[in-house]
Design a protein around this motif. Structure first.
Motif, PDB file in Angstrom:
ATOM      1  N   SER A 383       0.703  -1.084   0.043  1.00 36.26           N
ATOM      2  CA  SER A 383       0.020  -0.128   0.037  1.00 36.26           C
ATOM      3  C   SER A 383       0.955   1.339   0.066  1.00 36.26           C
ATOM      4  O   SER A 383       0.350   2.498  -0.153  1.00 36.26           O
ATOM      5  CB  SER A 383      -0.844  -0.131   1.303  1.00 36.26           C
ATOM      6  N   THR A 384       2.065   1.098   0.030  1.00 40.25           N
ATOM      7  CA  THR A 384       2.919   2.350   0.037  1.00 40.25           C
ATOM      8  C   THR A 384       3.423   2.547  -1.192  1.00 40.25           C
ATOM      9  O   THR A 384       3.637   1.702  -2.012  1.00 40.25           O
ATOM     10  CB  THR A 384       4.246   2.235   1.315  1.00 40.25           C
ATOM     11  N   THR A 385       3.664   3.953  -1.519  1.00 41.98           N
ATOM     12  CA  THR A 385       4.157   4.657  -2.729  1.00 41.98           C
ATOM     13  C   THR A 385       5.645   3.996  -2.932  1.00 41.98           C
ATOM     14  O   THR A 385       6.191   3.691  -4.080  1.00 41.98           O
ATOM     15  CB  THR A 385       4.177   5.826  -2.599  1.00 41.98           C
ATOM     16  N   SER A 386       6.543   4.087  -2.038  1.00 41.60           N
ATOM     17  CA  SER A 386       7.764   3.849  -2.037  1.00 41.60           C
ATOM     18  C   SER A 386       8.015   2.161  -2.373  1.00 41.60           C
ATOM     19  O   SER A 386       8.855   1.843  -3.268  1.00 41.60           O
ATOM     20  CB  SER A 386       8.578   3.782  -0.813  1.00 41.60           C
ATOM     21  N   HIS A 387       7.358   1.465  -1.730  1.00 37.96           N
ATOM     22  CA  HIS A 387       7.276  -0.315  -2.283  1.00 37.96           C
ATOM     23  C   HIS A 387       6.788  -0.276  -3.594  1.00 37.96           C
ATOM     24  O   HIS A 387       7.496  -1.374  -4.320  1.00 37.96           O
ATOM     25  CB  HIS A 387       6.660  -1.081  -1.352  1.00 37.96           C
ATOM     26  N   GLN A 388       5.802   0.314  -3.919  1.00 40.61           N
ATOM     27  CA  GLN A 388       5.339   0.363  -5.566  1.00 40.61           C
ATOM     28  C   GLN A 388       6.324   0.859  -6.427  1.00 40.61           C
ATOM     29  O   GLN A 388       6.495   0.072  -7.616  1.00 40.61           O
ATOM     30  CB  GLN A 388       4.151   0.917  -5.347  1.00 40.61           C
ATOM     31  N   GLN A 389       7.105   1.941  -5.978  1.00 44.40           N
ATOM     32  CA  GLN A 389       7.995   2.255  -6.900  1.00 44.40           C
ATOM     33  C   GLN A 389       9.142   1.246  -7.130  1.00 44.40           C
ATOM     34  O   GLN A 389       9.928   1.108  -8.259  1.00 44.40           O
ATOM     35  CB  GLN A 389       8.607   3.677  -6.332  1.00 44.40           C
ATOM     36  N   ALA A 390       9.661   0.537  -5.993  1.00 48.32           N
ATOM     37  CA  ALA A 390      10.819  -0.318  -6.012  1.00 48.32           C
ATOM     38  C   ALA A 390      10.165  -1.459  -6.827  1.00 48.32           C
ATOM     39  O   ALA A 390      11.096  -2.154  -7.592  1.00 48.32           O
ATOM     40  CB  ALA A 390      11.005  -0.778  -4.488  1.00 48.32           C
ATOM     41  N   LEU A 391       8.960  -1.853  -6.645  1.00 51.64           N
ATOM     42  CA  LEU A 391       8.682  -2.911  -7.215  1.00 51.64           C
ATOM     43  C   LEU A 391       8.667  -2.685  -8.958  1.00 51.64           C
ATOM     44  O   LEU A 391       8.984  -3.509  -9.783  1.00 51.64           O
ATOM     45  CB  LEU A 391       7.246  -3.562  -6.881  1.00 51.64           C
ATOM     46  N   ALA A 392       8.154  -1.716  -9.262  1.00 52.21           N
ATOM     47  CA  ALA A 392       8.174  -1.027 -10.665  1.00 52.21           C
ATOM     48  C   ALA A 392       9.396  -1.131 -11.128  1.00 52.21           C
ATOM     49  O   ALA A 392       9.639  -1.609 -12.314  1.00 52.21           O
ATOM     50  CB  ALA A 392       7.493   0.259 -10.841  1.00 52.21           C
ATOM     51  N   ARG A 393      10.452  -0.687 -10.350  1.00 52.60           N
ATOM     52  CA  ARG A 393      11.866  -0.599 -10.890  1.00 52.60           C
ATOM     53  C   ARG A 393      12.531  -1.814 -11.231  1.00 52.60           C
ATOM     54  O   ARG A 393      13.211  -2.036 -12.171  1.00 52.60           O
ATOM     55  CB  ARG A 393      12.815   0.119  -9.845  1.00 52.60           C
ATOM     56  N   SER A 394      11.985  -2.817 -10.162  1.00 53.09           N
ATOM     57  CA  SER A 394      12.576  -4.082 -10.599  1.00 53.09           C
ATOM     58  C   SER A 394      12.002  -5.060 -11.787  1.00 53.09           C
ATOM     59  O   SER A 394      12.886  -5.590 -12.499  1.00 53.09           O
ATOM     60  CB  SER A 394      12.440  -5.103  -9.334  1.00 53.09           C
ATOM     61  N   ILE A 395      10.867  -4.579 -12.043  1.00 54.12           N
ATOM     62  CA  ILE A 395      10.049  -5.093 -13.345  1.00 54.12           C
ATOM     63  C   ILE A 395      10.782  -4.398 -14.574  1.00 54.12           C
ATOM     64  O   ILE A 395      10.930  -5.075 -15.367  1.00 54.12           O
ATOM     65  CB  ILE A 395       8.781  -5.011 -13.224  1.00 54.12           C
ATOM     66  N   THR A 396      10.824  -2.897 -14.434  1.00 57.57           N
ATOM     67  CA  THR A 396      11.649  -2.314 -15.399  1.00 57.57           C
ATOM     68  C   THR A 396      13.141  -2.870 -15.875  1.00 57.57           C
ATOM     69  O   THR A 396      13.285  -3.107 -16.911  1.00 57.57           O
ATOM     70  CB  THR A 396      11.544  -0.820 -15.093  1.00 57.57           C
ATOM     71  N   SER A 397      13.636  -3.219 -14.604  1.00 56.11           N
ATOM     72  CA  SER A 397      15.077  -3.611 -15.059  1.00 56.11           C
ATOM     73  C   SER A 397      15.150  -4.845 -15.706  1.00 56.11           C
ATOM     74  O   SER A 397      15.843  -5.081 -16.593  1.00 56.11           O
ATOM     75  CB  SER A 397      15.525  -3.871 -13.888  1.00 56.11           C
ATOM     76  N   GLY A 398      14.295  -5.800 -15.318  1.00 55.99           N
ATOM     77  CA  GLY A 398      14.307  -7.284 -15.976  1.00 55.99           C
ATOM     78  C   GLY A 398      13.475  -7.092 -17.391  1.00 55.99           C
ATOM     79  O   GLY A 398      14.281  -7.742 -18.203  1.00 55.99           O
ATOM     80  N   VAL A 399      12.495  -6.470 -17.691  1.00 62.81           N
ATOM     81  CA  VAL A 399      12.384  -6.054 -19.039  1.00 62.81           C
ATOM     82  C   VAL A 399      13.233  -5.376 -19.728  1.00 62.81           C
ATOM     83  O   VAL A 399      13.704  -5.932 -21.052  1.00 62.81           O
ATOM     84  CB  VAL A 399      11.046  -5.202 -19.139  1.00 62.81           C
ATOM     85  N   ARG A 400      13.964  -4.329 -19.509  1.00 63.57           N
ATOM     86  CA  ARG A 400      15.125  -3.724 -20.212  1.00 63.57           C
ATOM     87  C   ARG A 400      16.160  -4.742 -20.333  1.00 63.57           C
ATOM     88  O   ARG A 400      16.845  -4.754 -21.534  1.00 63.57           O
ATOM     89  CB  ARG A 400      15.645  -2.689 -19.409  1.00 63.57           C
ATOM     90  N   GLN A 401      16.541  -5.579 -19.400  1.00 58.80           N
ATOM     91  CA  GLN A 401      17.833  -6.463 -19.576  1.00 58.80           C
ATOM     92  C   GLN A 401      17.298  -7.267 -20.587  1.00 58.80           C
ATOM     93  O   GLN A 401      18.194  -7.901 -21.484  1.00 58.80           O
ATOM     94  CB  GLN A 401      17.795  -7.349 -18.308  1.00 58.80           C
ATOM     95  N   PHE A 402      16.234  -8.177 -20.677  1.00 60.81           N
ATOM     96  CA  PHE A 402      15.920  -8.903 -21.555  1.00 60.81           C
ATOM     97  C   PHE A 402      15.577  -8.521 -23.090  1.00 60.81           C
ATOM     98  O   PHE A 402      16.274  -9.023 -24.181  1.00 60.81           O
ATOM     99  CB  PHE A 402      14.209  -9.360 -21.499  1.00 60.81           C
ATOM    100  N   PHE A 403      15.225  -7.272 -23.544  1.00 65.91           N
ATOM    101  CA  PHE A 403      15.295  -6.669 -24.392  1.00 65.91           C
ATOM    102  C   PHE A 403      16.422  -6.104 -25.197  1.00 65.91           C
ATOM    103  O   PHE A 403      16.699  -5.960 -26.348  1.00 65.91           O
ATOM    104  CB  PHE A 403      14.219  -5.589 -24.854  1.00 65.91           C
TER     105      PHE A 403
END
Length: 479
Positions: A383-403
């Motif tokens: 429910s916290t903005t900071s954790h939501q941002q961290a989760l989004a960063r980890s997903i973005t990193s994985g997507v960027r590495q793959f592509f």
């Protein structure tokens, strides 16, 4: 009193009781509340009922109205408290035509196409009557009861959904297009998804917040573009979510969810790709559905099925599904590894299941469970903005590495790779069912010997889920 008289009295009393019970059973159901959601192309009304009802819906013109007759119902809700702004509904009127026959009239500012259906009780709600009002140019979709080639992502701008126009992806400077990530926020509208402790935190709200943050971060990456499948609090049928992604020209479909379990102690994030069984059944469905015979399978070849016999179409679909699944496992593992650095993992490998939103034969797709909303500690973090941002960063990193390792031809990222401007490192391939080492070598335009050497293989035996390193000697621009 004689025995016969006592028996008659007993039967008479029983008859009276049955009459009372029957009258109670036949008593009208109540319309206890009305809920409304506005989606980009439709408005959904949900009537919460105390029991099942029969209903009919018809339209009237001059002025435009929708009439809903509900048999076996009485109104116990206040209709004047609904917010009708940004909807085609200008007012709702009601009339009790008889003791148990209710008529509802929706006054409209524009012509719409209605579609209605009943839903049985579930964990969150009781009986419901759902009325969807589709805007004039929006085609009604089939309602679904709620509870998103080579092993690289491919351009799908030529893929067609029946009745739709293919998306033309805009180029970036230098004539190279963006890589498109479709981001699907799970649930929505009257489908809240899982509930947090105290029933105050809804999965639908958490997933939308994370999805919007993920879109923001992906759009900050040059050469990438994030597209939201759901932009607000409304429900989208599961299969339509992948259709929206295809219309947007998606190279990858990411569905965001939050898990739940009977045990509050369950914890950890997960990533899912489609199961082998789910892939097989979906291939069969596409072949059996006459609508899909004119669809295109995304890819550089823009392969159409409508001029192929059934056997060849089946082979092409199977190859496309196999490639999508391989890419899904690959990108899923990268996302999972990055998520493991900021939150505990439920499983350390990508899991596989037959989720509907993962069944695109032409778009690699993953479902991300961001944590257990049923766990008090994880619910608090989600429910916290900071954790939501961290989760989004980890997903973005994985997507960027793959592509960066597997850029679709014609993209800005592919041009950077061909110019040697991307981080160096071996490409990876996650083995899926039906693949052989020789087939993988052929797909990457490398020799079988070099593939064996890069992975220290003494034989050609490989296992499903095994990660293979693809030598850098692969031809630039080849998948």
């Amino acid at each position: 009193m004689g025995k016969a008289m006592r028996m008659r009295a007993l039967l008479g009393g029983l008859g009276l009781m049955l009459t009372v019970v029957a009258a109670d059973v036949l008593a009208a159901s109540e319309v206890r509340s009305v809920r409304l959601w506005r989606a980009p192309d439709n408005t959904r009304l949900v009537f919460d009922l105390s029991g099942p009802v029969q209903h009919s819906v018809f339209t009237l013109a001059a002025p435009n109205r929708i009439v809903i007759d509900v048999n076996g119902a009485q109104l116990a809700a206040k209709l004047d408290q609904l917010s009708l702004s940004n909807t085609p509904i200008t007012g709702i009127r009601s009339a009790q035509r008889s003791a148990d026959d209710l008529r509802l009239v929706l006054d409209l500012s524009a012509e719409v196409t209605p579609k209605s259906f009943s839903l049985a009780p579930n964990q969150q709600y009781g009986h419901r009557l759902v009325v969807d009002l589709f805007d004039r140019d929006a085609a009604p979709s089939v309602p679904q009861v709620a509870s998103t080639a080579p092993p690289v992502s491919r351009p799908v701008q030529a893929s067609v959904v029946p009745g739709s126009t293919p998306t033309k992806l805009p180029p970036v400077p230098g004539g190279q297009r963006d890589i498109v990530i479709a981001i699907d926020a799970g649930h929505g509208g009257e489908d809240p998804g899982a509930l947090g402790p105290g029933r105050k935190l809804y999965e639908k709200n958490v997933t939308l917040a994370i999805s919007k943050e993920l879109q923001r971060q992906i759009n900050a990456e040059k050469g990438f573009r994030g597209e939201l499948v759901r932009t607000g609090d409304y429900f989208i049928p599961l299969r339509k979510r992948t259709e929206i992604a295809r219309k947007k020209g998606a190279d990858l479909f990411v569905s965001i969810h939050a898990d739940a379990a009977p045990r509050a102690a369950a914890f950890g994030a997960s990533v899912y790709a489609l199961s082998e069984r789910g892939a097989t059944s979906e291939t069969a469905r596409w072949l059996a559905d006459a609508e899909n015979q004119s669809d295109l399978i995304g890819g550089a070849g823009n392969v159409s099925l409508d001029d192929k016999d059934r056997m060849l179409a089946g082979v092409l679909l199977d190859l496309s599904m196999t490639a999508s699944l391989s890419s899904s496992l690959n990108v899923g593992q990268k996302v999972l590894s990055n998520m493991g650095s900021i939150t505990p993992l439920h499983k350390r490998r990508v899991e596989q299941a037959g989720f509907m939103v993962l069944k695109s034969p032409d778009i690699p797709s993953i479902l991300v469970e961001t944590g257990f909303i049923s766990n008090p500690n994880e619910a608090k973090k989600l429910s916290t903005t900071s954790h939501q941002q961290a989760l989004a960063r980890s997903i973005t990193s994985g997507v960027r590495q793959f592509f960066q390792q597997n850029p679709p031809p014609g993209t800005y990222i592919a041009a950077l790779r061909d110019q040697g401007k991307l981080p160096s490192g071996p490409r990876e391939h996650v083995v899926s069912s039906g693949e052989s080492l020789a087939l993988i070598a052929q797909r990457y335009q490398i020799s079988l010997a070099s593939l064996r050497s890069a992975n220290s293989l003494k034989t050609d035996v490989i296992k499903v889920g095994q990660t293979l390193q693809i030598p850098a000697t692969a031809l630039a621009g080849q998948p």
